[in-house]
Scaffold this motif. Structure first.
Motif, PDB file in Angstrom:
ATOM      1  N   VAL A 299       0.860  -1.189   0.000  1.00 25.57           N
ATOM      2  CA  VAL A 299       0.000   0.000   0.000  1.00 25.57           C
ATOM      3  C   VAL A 299       0.887   1.227   0.000  1.00 25.57           C
ATOM      4  O   VAL A 299       2.114   1.127   0.077  1.00 25.57           O
ATOM      5  CB  VAL A 299      -0.962   0.016   1.217  1.00 25.57           C
ATOM      6  CG1 VAL A 299      -1.942  -1.127   1.137  1.00 25.57           C
ATOM      7  CG2 VAL A 299      -0.186  -0.044   2.527  1.00 25.57           C
ATOM      8  N   GLU A 300       0.270   2.382  -0.090  1.00 23.85           N
ATOM      9  CA  GLU A 300       1.021   3.622  -0.267  1.00 23.85           C
ATOM     10  C   GLU A 300       2.037   3.859   0.844  1.00 23.85           C
ATOM     11  O   GLU A 300       3.156   4.296   0.603  1.00 23.85           O
ATOM     12  CB  GLU A 300       0.044   4.796  -0.329  1.00 23.85           C
ATOM     13  CG  GLU A 300       0.714   6.113  -0.694  1.00 23.85           C
ATOM     14  CD  GLU A 300      -0.292   7.224  -0.897  1.00 23.85           C
ATOM     15  OE1 GLU A 300       0.129   8.396  -0.834  1.00 23.85           O
ATOM     16  OE2 GLU A 300      -1.477   6.927  -1.096  1.00 23.85           O
ATOM     17  N   ASN A 301       1.659   3.535   2.074  1.00 23.05           N
ATOM     18  CA  ASN A 301       2.541   3.843   3.207  1.00 23.05           C
ATOM     19  C   ASN A 301       3.283   2.625   3.752  1.00 23.05           C
ATOM     20  O   ASN A 301       3.734   2.621   4.885  1.00 23.05           O
ATOM     21  CB  ASN A 301       1.722   4.487   4.332  1.00 23.05           C
ATOM     22  CG  ASN A 301       1.112   5.811   3.894  1.00 23.05           C
ATOM     23  OD1 ASN A 301       1.762   6.589   3.204  1.00 23.05           O
ATOM     24  ND2 ASN A 301      -0.132   6.041   4.291  1.00 23.05           N
ATOM     25  N   GLY A 302       3.357   1.556   2.937  1.00 26.43           N
ATOM     26  CA  GLY A 302       4.075   0.382   3.416  1.00 26.43           C
ATOM     27  C   GLY A 302       3.409  -0.910   2.995  1.00 26.43           C
ATOM     28  O   GLY A 302       2.963  -1.064   1.856  1.00 26.43           O
ATOM     29  N   THR A 303       3.300  -1.833   3.939  1.00 28.46           N
ATOM     30  CA  THR A 303       2.757  -3.157   3.661  1.00 28.46           C
ATOM     31  C   THR A 303       1.704  -3.523   4.691  1.00 28.46           C
ATOM     32  O   THR A 303       1.865  -3.256   5.884  1.00 28.46           O
ATOM     33  CB  THR A 303       3.880  -4.221   3.693  1.00 28.46           C
ATOM     34  OG1 THR A 303       4.878  -3.873   2.741  1.00 28.46           O
ATOM     35  CG2 THR A 303       3.339  -5.602   3.363  1.00 28.46           C
ATOM     36  N   VAL A 304       0.614  -4.133   4.225  1.00 25.49           N
ATOM     37  CA  VAL A 304      -0.439  -4.612   5.114  1.00 25.49           C
ATOM     38  C   VAL A 304      -0.408  -6.132   5.122  1.00 25.49           C
ATOM     39  O   VAL A 304      -0.462  -6.779   4.066  1.00 25.49           O
ATOM     40  CB  VAL A 304      -1.832  -4.128   4.654  1.00 25.49           C
ATOM     41  CG1 VAL A 304      -2.934  -4.800   5.469  1.00 25.49           C
ATOM     42  CG2 VAL A 304      -1.929  -2.621   4.774  1.00 25.49           C
ATOM     43  N   GLN A 305      -0.303  -6.718   6.313  1.00 25.15           N
ATOM     44  CA  GLN A 305      -0.300  -8.169   6.455  1.00 25.15           C
ATOM     45  C   GLN A 305      -1.752  -8.616   6.593  1.00 25.15           C
ATOM     46  O   GLN A 305      -2.348  -8.538   7.661  1.00 25.15           O
ATOM     47  CB  GLN A 305       0.512  -8.571   7.689  1.00 25.15           C
ATOM     48  CG  GLN A 305       0.850 -10.052   7.748  1.00 25.15           C
ATOM     49  CD  GLN A 305       1.937 -10.447   6.756  1.00 25.15           C
ATOM     50  OE1 GLN A 305       2.768  -9.635   6.386  1.00 25.15           O
ATOM     51  NE2 GLN A 305       1.911 -11.696   6.308  1.00 25.15           N
ATOM     52  N   ALA A 306      -2.351  -9.085   5.490  1.00 23.53           N
ATOM     53  CA  ALA A 306      -3.777  -9.420   5.478  1.00 23.53           C
ATOM     54  C   ALA A 306      -4.059 -10.803   6.061  1.00 23.53           C
ATOM     55  O   ALA A 306      -5.084 -11.012   6.717  1.00 23.53           O
ATOM     56  CB  ALA A 306      -4.321  -9.353   4.053  1.00 23.53           C
ATOM     57  N   VAL A 307      -3.153 -11.755   5.819  1.00 24.20           N
ATOM     58  CA  VAL A 307      -3.309 -13.125   6.335  1.00 24.20           C
ATOM     59  C   VAL A 307      -1.980 -13.550   6.938  1.00 24.20           C
ATOM     60  O   VAL A 307      -0.919 -13.360   6.329  1.00 24.20           O
ATOM     61  CB  VAL A 307      -3.727 -14.099   5.213  1.00 24.20           C
ATOM     62  CG1 VAL A 307      -3.764 -15.531   5.724  1.00 24.20           C
ATOM     63  CG2 VAL A 307      -5.079 -13.711   4.636  1.00 24.20           C
ATOM     64  N   LYS A 308      -2.037 -14.135   8.147  1.00 23.29           N
ATOM     65  CA  LYS A 308      -0.818 -14.461   8.874  1.00 23.29           C
ATOM     66  C   LYS A 308      -0.825 -15.944   9.275  1.00 23.29           C
ATOM     67  O   LYS A 308      -1.548 -16.352  10.175  1.00 23.29           O
ATOM     68  CB  LYS A 308      -0.698 -13.603  10.138  1.00 23.29           C
ATOM     69  CG  LYS A 308      -0.839 -12.095   9.881  1.00 23.29           C
ATOM     70  CD  LYS A 308      -1.018 -11.324  11.178  1.00 23.29           C
ATOM     71  CE  LYS A 308      -1.335  -9.873  10.920  1.00 23.29           C
ATOM     72  NZ  LYS A 308      -1.657  -9.120  12.154  1.00 23.29           N
ATOM     73  N   ASP A 309      -0.035 -16.742   8.573  1.00 26.65           N
ATOM     74  CA  ASP A 309       0.183 -18.151   8.927  1.00 26.65           C
ATOM     75  C   ASP A 309      -1.115 -18.908   9.187  1.00 26.65           C
ATOM     76  O   ASP A 309      -1.283 -19.566  10.219  1.00 26.65           O
ATOM     77  CB  ASP A 309       1.095 -18.258  10.152  1.00 26.65           C
ATOM     78  CG  ASP A 309       2.529 -17.865   9.815  1.00 26.65           C
ATOM     79  OD1 ASP A 309       2.906 -17.973   8.640  1.00 26.65           O
ATOM     80  OD2 ASP A 309       3.247 -17.432  10.728  1.00 26.65           O
TER      81      ASP A 309
ATOM     82  N   ARG B   2      -0.548  -6.620  -6.334  1.00 26.03           N
ATOM     83  CA  ARG B   2       0.056  -6.037  -5.136  1.00 26.03           C
ATOM     84  C   ARG B   2       0.303  -7.081  -4.044  1.00 26.03           C
ATOM     85  O   ARG B   2       0.992  -6.794  -3.066  1.00 26.03           O
ATOM     86  CB  ARG B   2      -0.855  -4.953  -4.560  1.00 26.03           C
ATOM     87  CG  ARG B   2      -0.917  -3.678  -5.375  1.00 26.03           C
ATOM     88  CD  ARG B   2      -1.680  -2.617  -4.604  1.00 26.03           C
ATOM     89  NE  ARG B   2      -1.723  -1.346  -5.289  1.00 26.03           N
ATOM     90  CZ  ARG B   2      -2.121  -0.214  -4.740  1.00 26.03           C
ATOM     91  NH1 ARG B   2      -2.528  -0.204  -3.481  1.00 26.03           N
ATOM     92  NH2 ARG B   2      -2.146   0.904  -5.424  1.00 26.03           N
ATOM     93  N   ALA B   3      -0.299  -8.247  -4.196  1.00 27.32           N
ATOM     94  CA  ALA B   3      -0.223  -9.265  -3.144  1.00 27.32           C
ATOM     95  C   ALA B   3       1.079 -10.060  -3.230  1.00 27.32           C
ATOM     96  O   ALA B   3       1.581 -10.352  -4.320  1.00 27.32           O
ATOM     97  CB  ALA B   3      -1.406 -10.211  -3.242  1.00 27.32           C
ATOM     98  N   THR B   4       1.606 -10.410  -2.065  1.00 27.17           N
ATOM     99  CA  THR B   4       2.782 -11.275  -1.967  1.00 27.17           C
ATOM    100  C   THR B   4       2.461 -12.429  -1.036  1.00 27.17           C
ATOM    101  O   THR B   4       2.035 -12.213   0.097  1.00 27.17           O
ATOM    102  CB  THR B   4       3.999 -10.505  -1.406  1.00 27.17           C
ATOM    103  OG1 THR B   4       4.290  -9.401  -2.263  1.00 27.17           O
ATOM    104  CG2 THR B   4       5.217 -11.414  -1.313  1.00 27.17           C
ATOM    105  N   ILE B   5       2.645 -13.657  -1.539  1.00 31.95           N
ATOM    106  CA  ILE B   5       2.408 -14.851  -0.723  1.00 31.95           C
ATOM    107  C   ILE B   5       3.733 -15.289  -0.115  1.00 31.95           C
ATOM    108  O   ILE B   5       4.752 -15.386  -0.820  1.00 31.95           O
ATOM    109  CB  ILE B   5       1.809 -15.991  -1.576  1.00 31.95           C
ATOM    110  CG1 ILE B   5       0.492 -15.533  -2.228  1.00 31.95           C
ATOM    111  CG2 ILE B   5       1.559 -17.234  -0.721  1.00 31.95           C
ATOM    112  CD1 ILE B   5      -0.074 -16.536  -3.217  1.00 31.95           C
TER     113      ILE B   5
END
Length: 556
Positions: A37-47, A82-85
């Motif tokens: 995202v514009e101001n960094g990274t959002v962790q949408a799903v965690k492990d 934009r997503a990274t797995i």
């Protein structure tokens, strides 16, 4: 008592694993997804880890933004660029890691062996193609059959999902169907190729309570016939309790708790799970002043559409009367509920009352002024006073505009705000009023969950300081806890700003908590109306009694 809150994260293996003697059809391990995202990274799903076995239904529940839909889209391979797995993530389908599949392999798998019903049908159906052609395309993309055979299969599928007059619907476009009917078309497309796994992302969000049970029973029947496994993503805990075998509870991208449905509902261990189970719309509308004047008055309003049947050279036309000479009035500060099954004409009636649809007859008055004879230009000065929150927020929010631009656009068009600084202040205030942070102005609609988008749509309406808001299924995309917050918000805004609401809904729990009066519609006619408590506690028609029973007794 020791709770599982102390166990972080929740165990990877299912609690009933020892009772299974087969390999899961889907085995997901350590799935983590982040978005730039514009101001960094959002962790949408965690492990996140979960297992799905053939012939069963696994429910993934949680509030808006908890990561439920992102988890499902990861399985389907439908994440944005934009997503990274995370590299350690694995999602095995029949023993093979689908995250390592080529694009061609994922495409062959998607819609054939693993299929998905999306939350917002209007944004998933192509508006320029007929319903029939889209179902036929879904069939022929994975099956070598003639167009005629695919058309016959499409008609059979529409009958399966109980679309009224399916022959005519094949030649119609998505905008000509109600929200519930569009959702049933999506279900028909998902089931077209008899998939092994069906991912249902809020499959009954747009459906009334009676059809909801029919659709879920249909999915369960097909599941039993085909040995199909189902991942059910929902915020409706009643549906979870009735139709799922195992439940995963998600919050802020993490699995907080999982267990068999029976065990989880009987003895929830995590505080978040307990809060979800205890959330439900409650309370009632604040009393209405006795001398409140009439704001909106509709008299003998009629709306009809022409349906086309047959081929190009031999077309047949039939008139469908969606609103058959109906009358209602709405007083200042009042909330009026308009309820009925999907296709009953309630949305058409609501949109006709505010002149978003042309009428065939009748009279409509707003603040005593006739508006039934006004054209688009004549209605423009009234548009800031009359606002609408649509059922499907994604299709009503411009995907190319940021949240700030979307809300500010209405202020600019209506000449509100002294300057840009004042307009931005109004935008931020509206977002906060709708329960959203004010620092999201530069983000885009696709970056939010369905429930968050609905709150942005409410903020857009509130920013214009209207006198009347038409709320078309305002809480259908929201989880139970947020539903209660939105109802409280609408009550507060009504008290502070003297707002009047016309609430179109199939959720009678929301109507009971929010409305003063209710009008019940069936097949374009009003079958019953009166104070909410009287109609819901003592229905006078068999149709209303059936709606009430489906909403309250079966759900209990």
């Amino acid at each position: 008592m020791v709770t599982i809150e102390s166990i972080v994260p929740a165990p990877e293996e299912r609690r009933d694993r020892d009772m299974k003697d087969e390999r899961p059809v889907i085995d997901a391990r350590k799935v983590a997804v982040s978005f730039k995202v514009e101001n960094g990274t959002v962790q949408a799903v965690k492990d996140v880890s979960f297992q799905l076995y053939r012939g069963e239904t696994v429910a993934i529940v949680g509030e808006s933004g908890s990561g439920k839909s992102v988890t499902a889209r990861t399985v389907m391979g439908l994440l944005s660029k934009r997503a990274t797995i995370a590299p350690q993530a694995r999602i095995e389908y029949d023993g093979r890691d689908v995250l390592k599949f080529s694009k061609r392999e994922r495409r062959a798998l998607r819609g054939d062996r693993i299929s998905m019903i999306f939350q917002e049908p209007m944004s998933s159906l192509n508006p320029v193609y007929t319903i029939g052609s889209q179902i036929i395309e879904a069939i022929r993309a994975h099956r070598r059959v003639s167009r005629r055979a695919a058309a016959e299969r499409a008609l059979e599928l529409l009958r399966h999902v109980q679309i009224p007059d399916p022959e005519a619907r094949l030649n119609q476009y998505p905008h000509q169907l109600s929200g519930g009917q569009r959702q049933r078309v999506m279900i028909a497309m998902a089931l077209a190729n008899d998939p092994d796994v069906l991912i249902a992302d809020e499959p009954t969000t747009a459906l009334d309570v009676t059809v909801q049970a029919q659709i879920l029973n249909l999915i369960r029947k097909l599941q039993q016939e085909l040995g199909m496994a189902v991942i059910l993503i929902t915020h409706d805990l009643t549906v979870v309790r009735q139709f799922s075998d195992y439940v995963y509870v998600m919050q802020l991208g993490e699995v907080k708790e999982h267990n068999t449905t029976e065990a989880l509902f009987a003895d929830p261990q995590h505080a978040y799970t307990r809060r979800l189970l205890s959330s439900e719309p409650s309370g009632s509308a604040n009393p209405l002043p006795d001398d409140a004047p009439i704001l909106l008055d509709g008299r003998n309003v009629r709306v009809s559409f022409t349906l086309k049947k047959g081929g190009f050279f031999r077309p047949e036309f039939k008139e469908l009367v969606a609103v058959d000479g109906l009358s209602l009035n709405l007083r200042r500060h009042e909330t009026l509920g308009l309820v009925g099954e999907s296709g009953s004409g309630k949305t058409t009636f609501g949109q006709a009352l505010i002149r978003l649809l042309n009428t065939d007859g009748g009279e409509i008055y707003f603040e005593g002024e006739p508006i039934h004879d006004k054209d688009r230009k004549g209605m423009r000065p009234l548009r800031s006073k009359i606002q609408i929150v649509f059922q499907d927020p994604f299709s009503s929010l411009n995907p190319r505009m940021s949240v700030g631009q979307i809300i500010e656009e209405g202020l600019i068009v209506n000449g509100m705000g002294e300057n840009r600084k004042d307009r931005l202040k109004r935008v931020e205030d509206a977002l906060v009023s709708a329960g959203m942070p004010s620092n999201i102005l530069s983000r885009f609609p696709h970056e939010f969950s369905g429930g968050q988008r609905q709150r942005i749509a409410i903020a857009r309406a509130v920013a214009l300081e209207p006198e009347f808001i038409l709320l078309d299924e305002p809480t259908s995309a929201l989880d139970l806890s947020v539903q209660a917050q939105i109802i409280e918000l609408l009550r507060r805004l009504q008290d502070e700003r003297g707002l009047s609401y016309l609430v179109i809904s199939h959720d009678l729990k929301v109507v009971r908590a929010l409305c003063h009066r209710v009008v019940v519609m069936q097949d374009g006619k009003i079958v019953e109306e009166g104070p909410v408590s009287e109609v819901l506690n003592n229905p006078k028609t068999a149709y209303t009694e059936r709606l009430v029973k489906a909403a309250f007794e079966v759900a209990a």
